[in-house]
Structure formats: structure tokens, C-alpha cells
Design a protein around this motif. Structure first.
Motif, PDB file in Angstrom:
ATOM      1  N   ASN A 186      31.302  27.015 -26.052  1.00  0.00           N
ATOM      2  CA  ASN A 186      30.352  26.931 -25.180  1.00  0.00           C
ATOM      3  C   ASN A 186      28.933  26.398 -25.679  1.00  0.00           C
ATOM      4  OD1 ASN A 186      27.741  27.654 -23.273  1.00  0.00           O
ATOM      5  ND2 ASN A 186      29.620  28.403 -21.792  1.00  0.00           N
ATOM      6  N   ARG A 190      27.519  22.298 -25.004  1.00  0.00           N
ATOM      7  CA  ARG A 190      26.299  22.339 -24.551  1.00  0.00           C
ATOM      8  C   ARG A 190      25.480  21.447 -25.574  1.00  0.00           C
ATOM      9  NH1 ARG A 190      24.756  28.115 -23.642  1.00  0.00           N
ATOM     10  NH2 ARG A 190      22.725  27.118 -23.027  1.00  0.00           N
ATOM     11  N   ASN A 194      26.318  17.103 -21.111  1.00  0.00           N
ATOM     12  CA  ASN A 194      25.364  17.639 -20.257  1.00  0.00           C
ATOM     13  C   ASN A 194      26.228  17.953 -18.992  1.00  0.00           C
ATOM     14  OD1 ASN A 194      22.876  17.328 -21.558  1.00  0.00           O
ATOM     15  ND2 ASN A 194      23.292  15.110 -21.740  1.00  0.00           N
ATOM     16  N   LEU A 216      30.215  24.810 -16.371  1.00  0.00           N
ATOM     17  CA  LEU A 216      29.252  23.697 -17.032  1.00  0.00           C
ATOM     18  C   LEU A 216      29.101  22.631 -16.159  1.00  0.00           C
ATOM     19  CD1 LEU A 216      29.883  24.149 -20.923  1.00  0.00           C
ATOM     20  CD2 LEU A 216      28.072  25.349 -19.494  1.00  0.00           C
ATOM     21  N   LEU A 340      20.220  26.635 -28.924  1.00  0.00           N
ATOM     22  CA  LEU A 340      20.864  27.189 -27.563  1.00  0.00           C
ATOM     23  C   LEU A 340      21.259  28.495 -27.736  1.00  0.00           C
ATOM     24  CD1 LEU A 340      23.007  23.797 -26.956  1.00  0.00           C
ATOM     25  CD2 LEU A 340      21.612  24.785 -25.401  1.00  0.00           C
ATOM     26  N   SER A 344      20.433  31.573 -25.385  1.00  0.00           N
ATOM     27  CA  SER A 344      21.631  32.358 -24.631  1.00  0.00           C
ATOM     28  C   SER A 344      21.495  33.865 -25.018  1.00  0.00           C
ATOM     29  CB  SER A 344      22.814  31.671 -25.018  1.00  0.00           C
ATOM     30  OG  SER A 344      22.812  30.420 -24.616  1.00  0.00           O
TER      31      SER A 344
END
Length: 480
Positions: A186, A190, A194, A216, A340, A344
Motif C-alpha cells: 500500500n 501510493r 495516484n 485507492l 507516507l 498512516s
């Protein structure tokens, strides 16, 4: 009523079966001779012959003239047919069917033949528990604070060391620890794509990847992948040339669900083609250490500039799914992945990261892996033989050299979604083929997990599943 005492031949049969199911005797290994059994078990030749004859009748062993008995290898059924062509970009819609798979698996009374979760008996759970307990005592104060980048440095060093043994040298600073491999994938996707972008995957591929891309808001284009050679290189090249692709997510080592692997020559070609088009590859490397011949495939990033491609892995299939330890080696995208991760989940769970590092540092992991590989190969042979005996004529079966899974093609009259529903009523869960495709292909395929604890209940479940497939195959109206 008192239970009767086991006959001597039953006792010997049970002991040999335990050696086979436990991996001490693997596919192709020689069984002790009649004379050796007589000496070891203090039995008569007739008793030894009876035990061996029973095991042969159950397809656990086979006889070679003037040589003896050997543990049965996998049956030589045809290989399943691959996907037909490149599937055009579209948004995947698999979540509903995937949710049903996990609902079935969550039932404790279910015989789980589908979900790729290892049975605890295959893993060093006691040793892992000791490491967790020791880490909890040593780092008790860490429960009262968030960790820093230094918290998981020990684990990142151990992972970097293991990858270096596979020819993939990198700094621990490049590695980001994640909550399992799905979290790693994931973050990786990412970092390079996009919402609305198109991602190339294999067909078939792991349903978790399709479910992730669905969540996503990304589109999927799929390229055929075969059970013997993996990704179709010619189709891969055509897809890269025709479509605007943001990234590729590939499983080149013991792919899920078919278990195929790319050889080094084809790995080089894949990396070169992606580099020519400026497309980063995200490699799912989760099964790479489970080759039955004890070898390890080199990661794709060793075939090109190391910073261009991302490598994702996990300890969930080899050590402990409960630790929830995965990682991304992000190459030139490492900082994006780290950023990221901060957004997260902020940080890595400290105690489990330290426990995993402790176990890897102890030196027992490779010994455990050797035993695990042998047990998985033995289970795969047993399940393959059970499928060959119980399933309808025309069934085809993959022959992986490692990993967890068998990819089963049933006769076209058998609908795997209906087979899943029928099996569920009998307390059996399977993974139907359509969840491994973003177009709903593979309607008469199923995936079977071999990382299970073999038992009479599992054997009976496979027989029941075969009977249910026979019912559909003999009733054309079932699929009208």
C-alpha cells in the motif's frame, strides 16, 4: 465400550505417516525396507508388508522394482490454462467476494482450504513467544512512548543482512518497517502512483492487491501469467507500449495463486523493459524464501539500477503472521515511503519489532525455514494426490517449486463461486478463481492453501470438495 488395541501394522503405518506428514520423510525419500522395519519395530515381515501396502493404497508411498518404497511425489496432471489476453484498464471490484472468503475463514468450525494463513504447527510459535516476552521485559518503558526511527534499526539491519545474502545489497536506512506485506504494498504504490492511475498486475494475481487498488481508486491492467514460466513477457512488452502505466506490481517468486517463478533471464528482460519505459516495479517478495530446493531467487532490483524498483516483504508467511512485520526497500522512493508511513501509522510497534530482530539474530531462522520448506512440499504432494483422486476428470493442477498454493482448474461446467457456496454449507472454505482477476476471469478455478495441518478432516474435506465438483460437472444446468 472399550476401544480396541491397535494392530501392530496400524501402529507402524501411523508412525510412518507421521514421519511423512511432519516432513522428516519428504517427497522422493526412501522408506525403511521391510527388513529394516522388522528390526526397528520388532515385527514380522508380514506385518511390515501390510503397513507398507496400506500406505501405498492411500497414495502416500510408491514402490520401485528391486529398490523399495518411496514417499509419493505430486501427480502429473495437466497445467492450468493461462489468462487469454491483456485485459484493458478498469477499476477492480473484488471486495465483496474477498469479504466472503474471510467470513468463511473466521468460522472456527470451518476447514480452511483457501485463505493463505499458515497453521501454527508449521511455525516456531514457542520461540517467537519467548522473544516477545523477553522484549517486553527489556523494553517495558517503551510501552509509554512512541518509537523513533532508531526503534526498529536492529530489525532493519537484520532484514538488510538477509537481503544481501540474496545479492540485494542496501543500507538499513532505505528500509521502512510496515504492518505486514499488504501495508508495505500500500505504501509502495501510493509512493509512485495516484488515484485514477493505471497499475499493471499479473493475471491471475493475489486478490489482496486488487482489493487494495480498488480502495485507492486506481485502475488495473492485467497481463497473462502462466503456471510454468510466470509473466508472459511478450504481453508485458505490448502492455507497456500501448498504455500509460504508473507502476507494475509483480510476484516473480512463487506467485500467488499459481506458484510460478521467473528465471533469471526473464527477470532481466522484465526489469529492462520497465526501465526502458520509465516505469517502477513494485515486487512482492513474500514467498521468495520458500523454495523447496532451499534456493532463493534474486530480487528484481538486483537486475537493474537498484534505486528504480521497490521491494516488499514480510515475516507473516515464514515466521509469524501475528507479529505483523513487513517492510519496503523503497530505492529512490524511500523518503516518500517513509513520509507516507508517518502519515498512516506514525511509527513501528516497538516490542514486536525488537522481538523479530531478536529471533532473526538468534540464528534459528534458517534452520526453521529448511524444516518449513520440507513440510510445505510434503503437504503440497499430499493435497495434490488427494485432488487427483477426488476431483473430476479434466482437472488441471499447478506444480510449484515453492510457496503455499496450488492453482486448480476444474472442468468448465464447474462454477467456482457456486462451489464455494456449496462447500461453505459443508464447513469448507475455498478461494474461488474470479477474485484473482479484476475482470472476473477464472470462473472454474480455485486456489488451495497447502500451509495447513494435514489430518483426516482435511482429507475428508478434499474428498467432499471433489464430490461437490462432480455434482456440478455432471449437471450442466447448474451453470446455465
Amino acid at each position: 465400550m472399550a476401544l480396541r488395541e491397535q494392530f501392530a501394522y496400524e501402529r507402524v503405518e501411523s508412525r510412518l505417516e507421521a514421519l511423512i506428514s511432519g516432513g522428516a520423510l519428504g517427497p522422493g525419500d526412501r522408506i525403511p525396507s521391510v527388513r529394516e522395519l522388522c528390526r526397528m519395530e520388532r515385527i514380522s515381515p508380514a506385518t511390515a508388508i501390510q503397513a507398507l501396502t496400506n500406505l501405498e493404497a492411500r497414495s502416500l508411498i510408491f514402490a520401485r522394482p528391486r529398490s523399495g518404497f518411496y514417499v509419493q511425489s505430486r501427480p502429473h496432471l495437466p497445467l492450468p490454462t493461462p489468462a487469454h489476453a491483456i485485459a484493458r484498464p478498469q477499476r477492480p471490484k473484488v471486495s465483496e467476494h474477498v469479504a466472503q472468503v474471510f467470513r468463511d475463514f473466521d468460522n472456527p468450525r470451518t476447514i480452511a482450504l483457501g485463505a493463505g494463513i499458515p497453521h501454527p504447527s508449521l511455525l516456531p510459535t514457542t520461540e517467537v513467544a519467548r522473544c516477545v516476552s523477553r522484549a517486553a521485559r527489556q523494553y517495558a518503558t517503551d510501552f509509554g512512548r512512541y518509537g523513533s526511527r532508531e526503534t526498529d534499526l536492529g530489525l532493519r539491519k537484520e532484514i538488510a543482512l538477509r537481503l544481501s545474502l540474496a545479492g540485494c545489497t542496501m543500507s538499513p536506512d532505505e528500509i521502512v518497517i510496515t504492518t505486514g506485506c499488504m501495508d508495505a504494498l500500500n505504501l509502495a504504490v501510493r509512493a509512485v502512483a495516484n488515484p485514477g492511475d493505471t497499475v499493471l498486475v499479473e493475471s491471475p494475481t493475489f486478490f489482496g492487491i486488487l482489493q487494495m487498488l480498488e480502495s485507492l481508486g486506481m485502475k488495473v491492467i492485467s497481463v497473462p501469467s502462466t503456471c510454468d514460466r510466470g509473466l508472459d513477457i511478450a504481453a508485458f512488452e505490448r502492455a507497456l507500449s500501448r498504455y500509460r502505466i504508473a507502476t507494475c506490481i509483480l510476484i516473480p517468486s512463487f506467485g500467488n495463486p499459481h506458484g510460478a517463478s521467473l528465471d533469471d533471464e526473464r527477470r532481466q528482460t522484465v526489469v529492462d523493459l520497465a526501465a526502458r519505459h520509465g516505469i517502477p516495479i513494485i515486487e512482492d517478495d513474500i514467498y521468495a524464501e520458500l523454495g523447496f530446493d532451499n534456493s532463493r531467487h534474486r530480487p528484481l532490483r538486483t537486475f537493474g539500477r537498484s534505486g528504480d524498483n521497490l521491494l516488499c516483504g514480510s515475516l507473516s508467511k515464514t515466521l509469524s503472521p501475528g507479529l505483523r512485520i513487513g517492510w519496503v526497500a523503497g530505492g529512490r522512493y524511500a523518503e516518500d515511503v517513509h513520509r507516507l508511513k508517518l502519515v498512516s501509522s506514525i511509527t513501528t510497534p516497538q516490542v514486536t519489532a525488537k522481538a523479530a530482530a531478536d529471533y532473526l539474530r538468534s540464528g534459528g531462522f534458517d534452520r526453521h525455514l529448511r524444516g518449513l520448506r520440507k513440510m510445505l512440499e510434503t503437504q503440497m504432494c499430499r493435497i495434490s494426490s488427494a485432488i487427483a483422486r477426488a476431483f473430476p476428470q479434466g482437472t488441471a493442477l499447478s506444480r510449484p517449486g515453492g510457496g503455499y498454493f496450488l492453482w486448480v482448474e476444474l472442468p468448465e461446467r464447474v462454477n467456482s463461486l457456486r462451489l464455494r457456496d456449496a462447500a461453505s454449507h459443508h464447513g469448507i472454505s475455498i478461494c474461488p478463481g474470479p477474485i484473482f482477476s479484476h475482470t472476473g476471469e477464472f470462473s472454474h478455478f480455485i486456489r488451495v492453501n497447502c500451509a495447513i495441518d494435514w489430518s483426516s478432516a482435511v482429507e475428508a474435506a478434499l474428498q467432499t470438495l471433489g464430490q461437490l465438483a462432480h455434482v456440478q460437472n455432471d449437471s450442466p444446468s447448474e451453470n446455465s
